[in-house]
Design an enzyme around this catalytic site. Structure first.
Site, PDB file in Angstrom:
ATOM      1  N   CYS A 107       0.852  -1.190   0.000  1.00  0.00           N
ATOM      2  CA  CYS A 107       0.000   0.000   0.000  1.00  0.00           C
ATOM      3  C   CYS A 107       0.888   1.241   0.000  1.00  0.00           C
ATOM      4  O   CYS A 107       2.121   1.150   0.051  1.00  0.00           O
ATOM      5  CB  CYS A 107      -0.929   0.022   1.214  1.00  0.00           C
ATOM      6  SG  CYS A 107      -0.064   0.211   2.793  1.00  0.00           S
ATOM      7  N   CYS A 110       3.546   1.605   2.716  1.00  0.00           N
ATOM      8  CA  CYS A 110       4.823   0.910   2.524  1.00  0.00           C
ATOM      9  C   CYS A 110       5.806   1.801   1.765  1.00  0.00           C
ATOM     10  O   CYS A 110       7.003   1.820   2.055  1.00  0.00           O
ATOM     11  CB  CYS A 110       4.614  -0.394   1.750  1.00  0.00           C
ATOM     12  SG  CYS A 110       3.516  -1.574   2.555  1.00  0.00           S
ATOM     13  N   ASP A 516       7.899  27.272 -30.574  1.00  0.00           N
ATOM     14  CA  ASP A 516       8.999  27.632 -31.453  1.00  0.00           C
ATOM     15  C   ASP A 516       8.529  27.363 -32.888  1.00  0.00           C
ATOM     16  O   ASP A 516       7.545  26.642 -33.102  1.00  0.00           O
ATOM     17  CB  ASP A 516      10.225  26.789 -31.110  1.00  0.00           C
ATOM     18  CG  ASP A 516      11.392  27.069 -32.039  1.00  0.00           C
ATOM     19  OD1 ASP A 516      11.648  28.252 -32.313  1.00  0.00           O
ATOM     20  OD2 ASP A 516      12.026  26.099 -32.492  1.00  0.00           O
ATOM     21  N   ASP A 707      12.406  22.597 -29.953  1.00  0.00           N
ATOM     22  CA  ASP A 707      13.233  21.456 -30.334  1.00  0.00           C
ATOM     23  C   ASP A 707      14.730  21.726 -30.358  1.00  0.00           C
ATOM     24  O   ASP A 707      15.519  20.798 -30.445  1.00  0.00           O
ATOM     25  CB  ASP A 707      12.816  20.939 -31.714  1.00  0.00           C
ATOM     26  CG  ASP A 707      13.398  21.794 -32.838  1.00  0.00           C
ATOM     27  OD1 ASP A 707      13.428  23.026 -32.681  1.00  0.00           O
ATOM     28  OD2 ASP A 707      13.810  21.226 -33.865  1.00  0.00           O
ATOM     29  N   ASP A 711      16.497  26.401 -27.369  1.00  0.00           N
ATOM     30  CA  ASP A 711      15.215  26.377 -26.666  1.00  0.00           C
ATOM     31  C   ASP A 711      15.354  25.887 -25.230  1.00  0.00           C
ATOM     32  O   ASP A 711      14.393  25.974 -24.457  1.00  0.00           O
ATOM     33  CB  ASP A 711      14.217  25.472 -27.409  1.00  0.00           C
ATOM     34  CG  ASP A 711      13.764  26.075 -28.729  1.00  0.00           C
ATOM     35  OD1 ASP A 711      13.616  27.308 -28.784  1.00  0.00           O
ATOM     36  OD2 ASP A 711      13.558  25.315 -29.689  1.00  0.00           O
TER      37      ASP A 711
END
Length: 812
Positions: A107, A110, A516, A707, A711
């Protein structure tokens, strides 16, 4: 100096050399050791809570090897550098990080106990446990603590930790399911038999059953309930004892109290022949609790199946070509033995064993588990191959470039593990509430017992048990983490990789999306957008242009060749390049120039005016000695899926902006095409970051999608960031999510999935609180029997898990 009484080593039994004084305090007594090795082992035994080894051994060990407890000896093996290669990463000069599997997690309590206990060890710099996957990520300073010490500390609180291995993880999952099913079966069998003996007592009228017969049925019920309590319910008692040892209350404490008190009271009533027995109720709610926990475990394992599938993608063996290209002789080797530069044969239907490039052959490759794209992609000589993809059609010979932890698949798995290890704020809040709720529940149960003992002693016990069981906040603790785990798996399957724990929640709340341009809203490479051929055939002029450019490696030449395709081109000769201007040559005896409009116009002495003076794109002209034959407009093509993405974001009330380092005119043209009102160009990385900070100051929750290397600063500034999978490594490492396929449609669907996940979390939390606050007063008033309490608690947890699984079934 050791005395005569301690002339032998307390640890191994060997004589202590003269002048050696190496004591260790064991259970309050000062014990002498014969050497530094025995002192170190004894100290490790003491520090890891294993002093019981000395009190439980029958005699001194016969050999030095026997002087180490088996469990500690096994842990010491994990300190060897060669053994750690497969699961330990070096984060710095001394800092290490390991991915471990944990046995015994039942659970959320734990999870808290392991994180708290291990996190307090000197030298441990970070620890996080994922409840859904049972995986732990531990960071430590190798100069201050050893991995074996960490594993021993975990063992000391009743859990077992192993290096993460996909096959072993699946084996442990099967073992967990098998053990749980056996416990459910024993509880169910015992429940049915006990109910058979309880029914006569319920339906018998006064005088219908003799005291001896009733007493016999009680004894039969006791024997049948005994394995239910001490075998089926054993995990509840172990968990409760573990919690109480460390002065905290977890989910198992109220359940263990309820089962234990009911059984003890029933045994006492059976022995004394007085009072009521609750064997049927005990067996029934143990069965329902275990049944609910088994269903929840099955659903949880299904939820993480996508993540686990990624770790099993790479094959164990492959066919290496040791003599390629001189020979196609193959040898079977383990994938772990591959090195960069090896040539490997991948037959149709086989999995690509590492990252590399095609040396020979052409085939379609299925990368669906890596990118979420169901359509196979074509791969030919020179194209890249990703480990874990499946070769579909023809044999391929590949050159290995990256293996092991350097492959793209390993990077994906690491990012997913990082996300799973991090706990977002909403999960930490739910854990805190659940812990305080359990403590409050025990107080309420005690007050309920006192009140009913004063009002109606005969009903006090079973009402108190019902209060303990029915309101155990398992559903509350499960509500958020199980939803986030399912969502992360669904997104990964669709090609949107979650790399930070908070990503799903924050993306769902984002109301300002900043893009971008290059490589994000556009494809990131030059393409032929338009041809203007006054009085001529556009396709014919394109063939002439490609004839001149066929030997050039310039990006513009590549774009023109890609646009023409496989069409044949005329013969060209005497090609001369003029740097920065263009090319000139003879095509079928005709002198032609291709390049900048001014350069081409100078050949025929004509005007260089282009049809697109304000486009901001690159314009290339083709002309002869009398006229300009054609203009070619080349630029970065807008991704077709960008338009519906922007449209949906605006329709949902979000603000959309474009920030680019390209020219202002180019940025505004792309923004106008997509319907984006806010667009800025010629921005430096610092200006992008400052612009996002300004939006945040206005109260916007900003999502940044980019990307490039430039950036990375703005990705770090935004509350939530998404990197394109084909972008720079720095951008992917900085981002909270990675779009593996570069398909913006996946991002659009992923945003919808995250928003749906947030609704599911709210539903789960709302149901959990409503159930507990409704069930508690009913139980206090005596309207809930113990067996009904077991059904209610199990059903509430199961409902939360099933509701979370709707995320997996929702189309992403």
């Amino acid at each position: 100096m050791p005395t005569a009484a301690s002339a032998t080593c307390y640890h191994c039994g060997l004589p202590i050399p003269d002048g050696v004084d190496l004591p260790v305090d064991i259970r309050g007594a000062r014990r002498a050791m014969c050497c530094a090795g025995c002192q170190a082992v004894a100290q490790a035994i003491v520090e890891n809570g294993l002093e019981g080894y000395y009190t439980s051994r029958d005699a001194l060990p016969e050999s030095p090897r026997e002087a180490v407890p088996a469990v500690l000896e096994q842990f010491v093996l994990f300190d060897h550098a060669d053994f750690q290669k497969g699961f330990v990463r070096e984060l710095g000069a001394c800092e290490r990080e390991a991915s471990l599997m944990l046995e015994g997690i039942t659970c959320a309590a734990c999870v808290w106990l392991n994180e708290r206990h291990v996190g307090q060890l000197p030298g441990v710099t970070g620890v996080s446990v994922n409840y859904a996957t049972r995986r732990a990520r531990v960071r430590w300073d190798a100069q201050r603590i050893k991995l074996s010490d960490i594993l021993a500390a975990i063992a000391a609180i009743g859990y077992r930790a192993y290096p993460y291995d996909a096959s072993r993880h699946e084996e442990l999952a099967r073992k967990e399911r098998r053990d749980a099913l056996w416990r459910v079966w024993v509880a169910g069998f015992g429940m049915m038999q006990v109910m058979m003996y309880a029914v006569p007592a319920y339906i018998a009228g006064d005088g219908d059953m003799s005291p001896e017969a009733e007493h016999l049925l009680r004894w039969a019920s006791l024997f049948l309930t005994f394995p239910v309590v001490f075998y089926s319910a054993a995990p509840f008692f172990r968990g409760a004892w573990r919690d109480l040892r460390f002065f905290r209350v977890g989910m198992d404490v109220p359940v263990a109290l309820g089962v234990g008190v009911s059984f003890a009271a029933s045994v006492w009533a059976t022995l004394t022949r007085g009072g009521n027995v609750y064997f049927d109720s005990v067996a029934m709610f143990v069965f329902f609790l275990l049944g609910g926990r088994y269903l929840e475990m099955s659903a949880r394992q299904k939820a993480v199946s996508v993540t686990e599938a990624l770790t099993r993608l790479l094959p164990a063996f492959c066919q290496r070509l040791p003599d390629f290209p001189g020979s196609l002789r193959t040898e079977q080797v383990m994938v772990a033995e591959l090195k960069a530069g090896d040539a490997v044969l991948v037959r149709p239907g086989e999995t690509i064993p590492a990252d590399g490039r095609v040396l020979d052959g052409k085939s379609d490759v299925n990368e669906s588990l890596l990118t979420g794209e169901s359509r196979p992609v074509s791969r030919a000589v020179g194209d890249s191959l990703t480990g874990g993809a499946v070769n579909m059609e023809s044999p391929l010979v590949m050159r290995v470039e990256h293996t092991g932890e350097e492959t793209r698949l390993s990077a994906i798995v690491r990012l997913m593990e990082r996300a799973a290890a991090e706990k977002p704020g909403i999960v930490r809040m739910a854990d805190r509430v659940a812990r305080w709720f359990v403590a409050g529940l025990l107080v309420v149960a005690a007050l309920t017992a006192a009140g009913w003992y004063w009002a109606d002693p005969a009903r006090a016990l079973w009402i108190t048990v019902s209060v303990l069981v029915v309101t155990c906040p398992c559903a509350l603790a499960l509500a958020t983490p199980i939803s986030l785990t399912v969502a992360a798996g669904a997104l990964a399957k669709a090609g949107l990789l979650v790399t930070r724990g908070h990503a799903v929640e924050t993306l769902a709340r984002a109301n300002c999306f900043v893009f971008d341009k290059t490589g994000t809203l556009t494809r990131g490479d030059m393409r032929l957008l338009e041809i203007a051929a006054p009085g001529g055939d556009p396709q014919a002029t394109l063939a002439l242009a490609v004839a001149l450019e066929q030997a050039s490696e310039h990006p513009l030449a590549t774009a023109l060749r890609r646009a023409l395709g496989e069409t044949a081109v005329p013969r060209v000769e005497n090609v001369v390049a003029e740097a920065g201007k263009g090319l000139e040559g003879l095509v079928d005896g005709q002198r032609l120039r291709i390049g900048s409009p001014d350069y081409v116009a100078a050949l025929g002495g004509v005007s260089a005016a282009t049809p697109w003076p304000e486009s901001g794109d690159t314009v290339v002209a083709l002309g002869n000695e009398t006229d300009i034959l054609a203009f070619f407009r080349l630029g970065d093509e807008i991704r077709p899926e960008a338009t519906p993405l922007v449209r949906d974001l605006k329709a949902s009330g979000c603000r959309v902006a474009l920030m680019s380092g390209d020219a202002e005119s180019v940025a505004r043209r792309v923004a106008a095409t997509l319907g984006i009102e806010t667009a800025r160009g010629a921005m430096s990385p610092r200006e992008k970051r400052d612009a996002v900070a300004a939006l945040q100051a206005e109260g916007w929750i900003v999502a940044m999608i980019g990307d490039g290397v430039n950036d990375a600063p703005v990705l770090a500034q935004a509350q939530i960031s998404v990197a394109m999978g084909a972008g720079a490594q720095l951008a992917r490492a900085q981002a909270d999510l990675v779009l593996l396929s570069d398909n913006l449609e996946r991002l659009r669907q992923g945003i919808g999935c995250c928003r749906f996940t947030l609704r599911v979390i709210r539903q789960n939390l709302g149901w959990s609180f409503a159930y507990n606050f409704l069930a508690l007063p009913l139980a206090i008033l005596g309207h809930v029997t113990p067996w009904a309490a077991g059904i209610g608690m199990s059903a509430s947890s199961l409902l939360v898990v099933l509701n979370a699984l709707r995320i997996q079934r929702k189309e992403v």
